[in-house]
Motif scaffolding. Structure first.
Motif, short mmCIF file in Angstrom:
data_model
loop_
_atom_site.label_atom_id
_atom_site.label_comp_id
_atom_site.label_asym_id
_atom_site.label_seq_id
_atom_site.Cartn_x
_atom_site.Cartn_y
_atom_site.Cartn_z
N VAL A 1 26.31 31.67 36.66
CA VAL A 1 27.22 30.50 36.42
C VAL A 1 28.78 31.62 36.43
CG1 VAL A 1 28.42 29.19 34.57
CG2 VAL A 1 25.65 29.47 34.80
N VAL A 2 29.58 31.10 37.06
CA VAL A 2 30.89 31.69 37.11
C VAL A 2 32.00 30.96 36.88
CG1 VAL A 2 32.26 32.97 38.75
CG2 VAL A 2 30.08 33.22 39.30
N VAL A 3 32.72 31.34 35.71
CA VAL A 3 34.07 30.74 35.13
C VAL A 3 35.02 31.34 35.80
CG1 VAL A 3 34.85 29.69 33.22
CG2 VAL A 3 32.65 29.83 33.20
N ASP A 4 36.04 31.00 36.54
CA ASP A 4 37.06 31.83 37.19
C ASP A 4 38.35 31.01 36.55
OD1 ASP A 4 38.57 33.28 38.66
OD2 ASP A 4 37.68 32.89 40.54
N GLN A 5 39.14 31.80 36.35
CA GLN A 5 40.74 31.29 35.83
C GLN A 5 41.71 32.37 36.62
OE1 GLN A 5 41.00 31.24 31.42
NE2 GLN A 5 41.66 29.10 31.71
N ASN A 6 42.49 31.70 37.33
CA ASN A 6 43.78 32.35 37.83
C ASN A 6 44.92 32.16 37.04
OD1 ASN A 6 44.72 29.96 38.85
ND2 ASN A 6 43.56 30.27 40.68
N PRO A 7 45.97 32.65 37.25
CA PRO A 7 47.27 32.30 36.34
C PRO A 7 47.47 30.73 36.14
CG PRO A 7 47.62 34.39 37.56
CD PRO A 7 46.32 33.91 38.33
N LEU A 8 47.44 30.23 37.39
CA LEU A 8 47.69 28.78 37.50
C LEU A 8 46.63 28.21 36.44
CD1 LEU A 8 49.67 26.78 38.60
CD2 LEU A 8 48.04 26.33 40.65
N HIS A 9 45.37 28.41 36.61
CA HIS A 9 44.43 27.81 35.87
C HIS A 9 44.78 28.15 34.29
CE1 HIS A 9 41.14 28.28 39.25
NE2 HIS A 9 41.86 27.20 39.17
N ARG A 10 45.17 29.12 33.94
CA ARG A 10 45.33 29.42 32.59
C ARG A 10 46.83 28.67 32.29
NH1 ARG A 10 45.61 35.77 32.80
NH2 ARG A 10 46.10 35.65 30.57
N LEU A 11 47.70 28.48 33.06
CA LEU A 11 48.99 27.64 32.76
C LEU A 11 48.45 26.12 32.43
CD1 LEU A 11 51.98 27.24 32.44
CD2 LEU A 11 52.01 26.93 34.76
N PHE A 12 47.50 25.54 33.10
CA PHE A 12 47.21 24.19 32.80
C PHE A 12 45.93 24.08 31.71
CE2 PHE A 12 49.49 23.68 36.67
CZ PHE A 12 49.91 22.42 36.60
N GLY A 13 45.29 25.34 31.43
CA GLY A 13 44.07 25.42 30.27
C GLY A 13 42.86 24.70 30.96
N VAL A 14 42.67 25.14 32.20
CA VAL A 14 41.39 24.80 33.01
C VAL A 14 40.91 26.14 33.71
CG1 VAL A 14 42.38 22.45 33.64
CG2 VAL A 14 42.82 24.47 35.16
N ALA A 15 39.65 25.69 34.25
CA ALA A 15 38.94 26.89 35.03
C ALA A 15 38.31 26.22 36.09
CB ALA A 15 37.96 27.57 33.86
N GLU A 16 37.79 27.01 36.85
CA GLU A 16 36.97 26.66 38.19
C GLU A 16 35.51 26.98 37.97
OE1 GLU A 16 35.91 27.88 42.71
OE2 GLU A 16 38.21 27.99 42.02
N LEU A 17 34.52 26.33 37.88
CA LEU A 17 33.15 26.62 37.64
C LEU A 17 32.31 26.51 39.00
CD1 LEU A 17 30.99 27.19 35.05
CD2 LEU A 17 30.70 24.55 35.53
N ARG A 18 31.48 27.57 38.98
CA ARG A 18 30.45 27.67 40.27
C ARG A 18 29.02 27.71 39.64
NH1 ARG A 18 34.49 31.06 41.82
NH2 ARG A 18 33.39 32.81 41.79
N LEU A 19 28.19 27.05 40.18
CA LEU A 19 26.87 27.12 39.92
C LEU A 19 25.99 27.48 40.90
CD1 LEU A 19 26.48 23.72 37.79
CD2 LEU A 19 27.12 25.97 37.06
N GLU A 20 25.21 28.85 40.90
CA GLU A 20 24.63 29.19 41.79
C GLU A 20 23.24 29.35 42.01
OE1 GLU A 20 26.55 33.09 42.13
OE2 GLU A 20 28.46 32.40 43.14
N SER A 21 22.57 29.06 42.74
CA SER A 21 20.95 29.42 42.85
C SER A 21 20.54 30.23 43.57
CB SER A 21 20.42 27.92 43.04
OG SER A 21 20.54 27.44 44.28
#
Length: 514
Positions: free
Chosen positions: A107-127
């Motif tokens: 499970v990868v939770v990724d936050q770039n500066p723009l994500h942090r500005l909006f209070g969001v994150a990108e989530l990737r689920l890998e198998s």
């Protein structure tokens, strides 16, 4: 990025992504088409002679990307269930994906500066396997992303007790607790050392040169290089520094370039590894790292397929090593996918790396008490390319410039000497728990895997192997794609057959754990 996830939400109905999700999808698509659009805008205009439709092409492309991003947001739905997640997507071709939590390896939770500005994150689920993640959710609220990560941690399968699998010598698994233990933190000084001891600056320089070659037209690049070189040489000749002065200027320029590359390497290391923290909770490892872009990646310890210790010459002089792992999760070519949990210790003292291995693999004795070497008589095979290419190059240079071309033959003893040093470093170890191998001379490495993670064995013999009476034993695991292959090379034929039989018996009585 917060390290404490919120409570697990209950099963609910279908949800949409964050309302600003379409914007982040648009930005991702614009990044892919940025260079072609820039080249079209800068170099594709010919003034007033261009028709109106040609000048509107970039705007039409951007409008199409905006429409596609909005449609993707409107058609994307997900539902968090008790045992998995359901994802519906697609505008014209509707897709439905059922992803059980038990099959999610990383499970990868990724936050770039723009994500942090909006209070969001990108989530990737890998198998395990595949070149892409099972799900890429752009984007979720940060609390929802962390809640889903916690749901995966709690809903994953229970570790199988090896005692029940017919291996009475294996102790039961360690009990799982909710306590979070920090195993490694990297200070800012250590991150700066990592940048000083690496060559990451060359990667950025090569990428910048590649972008220039792709964007700038060939004729303009040739004109710039020719004009710039003429001006530089003219300025140098005007100074009349002499041979000594030219050597001093060249040395200063080389030193300045080396310092600039080191500074760039340090900056890249700070951007990627600032605040690096490795923690363990419920036998699941989590890495949080990044200065501007925060990345949080987690993987179950049982999913790790192979382990690698490595050290470059500079790291060895500084008393540091790197510990990395290969897990049973997708590892595509995309840079964001490769930023998953791979490095457990980007830079640490050898004793700290060994202690970390002992903690995570309590049943494995590391480092091995005995390494089996390989015979040195066939060390020339490691430089066979130099043995035939160097004489050909010397013959061509001698034909062109005379006897001075024979100086190239001086490389032959150097190549043979380095090949012997490399062969002397090769070794392997095998017991009833794991198999390990080592190698390298300029860059040393150690690589190992537990026997429970091996999936297939292969005995191979190249023409040189048949000539020297040796064989190689290849070991396959789920998702182990490191820089060094799991292969016991250059073993005598009889010994290789014996090792293959021993490993085959071990695999036959063990259950695969991945």
């Amino acid at each position: 990025m917060s390290s404490v996830p919120p409570p697990i939400p209950a099963t609910d109905a279908e949800r949409r992504l964050h309302p600003w999700s379409w914007l982040f999808v648009l930005i991702m698509q614009l990044r892919q088409y940025l260079l072609p659009l820039a080249a079209l805008l800068v170099f594709g205009q010919r003034g007033d002679r261009d028709p109106l439709w040609a000048q509107l092409i970039p705007l039409i492309v951007i409008a199409c990307l905006v429409l596609a991003s909005v449609l993707q947001y409107l058609s994307y739905r997900y539902r968090i269930g008790e045992d998995g997640i359901t994802i519906r997507s697609g505008v014209f071709a509707r897709n439905r994906r059922e992803i059980p939590f038990a099959r999610i390896h990383n499970v990868v939770v990724d936050q770039n500066p723009l994500h942090r500005l909006f209070g969001v994150a990108e989530l990737r689920l890998e198998s395990a396997g595949g070149n892409r993640p099972e799900a890429e959710m752009r984007v979720l609220r940060m609390d929802e992303a962390l809640a889903l990560e916690q749901r995966v941690r709690h809903r994953g399968p229970v570790m199988v007790n090896p005692v029940a699998d017919g291996d009475p010598g294996t102790p039961p698994p360690l009990p799982e607790t909710d306590t979070r233990h920090v195993l490694l933190r990297m200070s800012s000084i250590e991150v700066i050392k990592l940048g000083m001891l690496s060559n990451r600056g060359w990667v950025m320089v090569a990428a910048a040169l590649g972008a220039l070659v792709q964007v700038v037209p060939r004729d303009r690049m040739d004109t710039f290089v020719e004009y710039g070189g003429r001006e530089a040489f003219g300025y140098a000749n005007g100074l009349q520094p002499g041979i000594t002065g030219m050597l001093v200027i060249a040395a200063v320029l080389l030193l300045a370039g080396w310092v600039a590359l080191r500074v760039l390497s340090v900056l890249l290391a700070l951007l990627r590894y600032y605040g690096f923290e490795l923690s363990e909770q419920q036998r699941r490892l989590t890495v949080s790292t990044g200065l501007l872009s925060k990345v949080r990646s987690s993987v179950a310890l049982r999913r790790i397929q192979a382990w690698t210790l490595s050290e470059t010459t500079l790291q060895r002089w500084a008393g540091r090593r790197q510990l990395s792992v290969d897990s049973a999760a997708s590892q595509g070519n995309d840079e964001q996918q490769q930023r998953g949990l791979r490095e457990l210790a980007p830079l640490a003292a050898p004793a700290d790396c060994d202690a970390l291995v002992q903690h995570l693999l309590p049943t494995v004795q590391w480092p091995p008490a005995l390494w089996h070497p390989v015979a040195l008589r066939g060390s020339w095979r490691l430089c066979v390319t130099s043995l035939w290419l160097t004489p050909l190059l010397a013959a061509g240079l001698t034909w062109r410039w005379g006897g001075m071309g024979l100086l190239v033959l001086a490389w032959l003893p150097v190549a043979l000497w380095t090949a012997r040093l490399q062969m002397a470093r090769i070794g392997w170890h095998l017991d009833d728990r794991y198999v390990a191998l080592r190698g390298g001379w300029w860059r040393r490495w150690w690589r190992w895997a537990e026997l429970d993670k091996l999936q297939a064995l292969r005995l191979s013999r190249s023409p040189l192997d048949r000539l020297l009476g040796t064989s190689s034993v290849w070991l396959d695991t789920a998702g182990a794609r490191g820089d060094v292959a799991l292969c016991l090379r250059y073993l005598p034929q009889a010994q290789a057959a014996e090792v293959l039989e021993q490993l085959g018996r071990a695999l036959a009585r063990r259950q695969l754990r991945w």
